[in-house]
Design a protein around this motif. Structure first.
Motif: not given
Length: 230
Positions: A168-177
């Motif tokens: 989903d949109r949150m899971e797809a954020e970067s590793l740094a996030f």
């Protein structure tokens, strides 16, 4: 930064929040915990954020869907929508359950906003905290369980989950996030260790659950409803 101010549990129930990054195993631990609580004679309310109400389900679609046009929610809009979901969740599910004397177990609560929107999106910490306090009228869990796992490990778990159709949109954020999110969960727990339990979610689910039950059992004895087994 600390969590929202306490306004006290409004009933005879017990409020548990499961927190942690995406892929930390919250859904599994919630299911195992609910089964154990029911066996001990408790009424159990199993819920989640976003999506624990009809309103929340509609908001969840907006918050987590990955839009084909690539447009993104602004961080402030995102924070406001999560707060709106939480306000309805508390009013419709959490408070009624606590007033009945149930054990309410939620998958995510205020700390997720402090971690994801505060640290992840780099919004002002005090503003996210104030918004969360207002949305919940200061209600905080009796126990917050942080399921801690390295973001790279969590991403690998999500990739191996056959039941998923994609991130989903949150899971797809970067590793740094996701690293900032993890660090904030741990920082919140370190500041108020008496109200938190941090568990290594890289361990086997059964081992994590055993440690959770061992910690929770004595806390529930003083809050056990009439007729519940000790």
């Amino acid at each position: 930064m600390s969590g929202p101010a306490v306004s006290g549990n409004p009933g005879d129930g017990f409020f548990v929040a499961l927190e942690g990054g995406d892929g930390s195993g919250k859904t599994t631990q919630q299911r195992l915990l609910a089964d154990w609580l029911a066996e001990r004679g408790h009424e159990v309310v199993v819920t989640r954020e976003p999506g624990g109400t009809a309103t929340g389900t509609a908001l969840r679609a907006v918050l987590l869907a990955r839009r084909a046009d690539g447009d993104a929610l602004s961080p402030r809009a995102e924070a406001l929508l999560f707060a709106a979901d939480r306000a309805q969740h508390v009013a419709e599910v959490v408070l009624p359950g606590l007033r009945r004397g149930a054990v309410v177990v939620t998958d995510r609560y205020v700390d997720s906003s402090l971690a994801y929107q505060g640290a992840g999106r780099a919004l002002p910490a005090d503003e996210v905290e104030q918004l969360s306090r207002w949305a919940t009228d200061g209600l905080q869990p009796d126990l917050t369980v942080v399921l801690d796992v390295d973001p790279a490990t969590a991403a690998g778990r999500r990739g191996r989950d056959a039941g998923r159709t994609g991130e989903d949109r949150m899971e797809a954020e970067s590793l740094a996030f996701h690293t900032r999110v993890r660090e904030q969960f741990l920082a919140l727990a370190a500041r108020r260790p008496g109200r938190y339990l941090v568990l290594d979610a890289a361990d086997a689910a059964e081992d994590v659950q055993r440690r959770l039950r061992e910690h929770l059992a004595p806390l529930l004895r003083s809050a056990a409803p009439a007729g519940a087994r000790p």
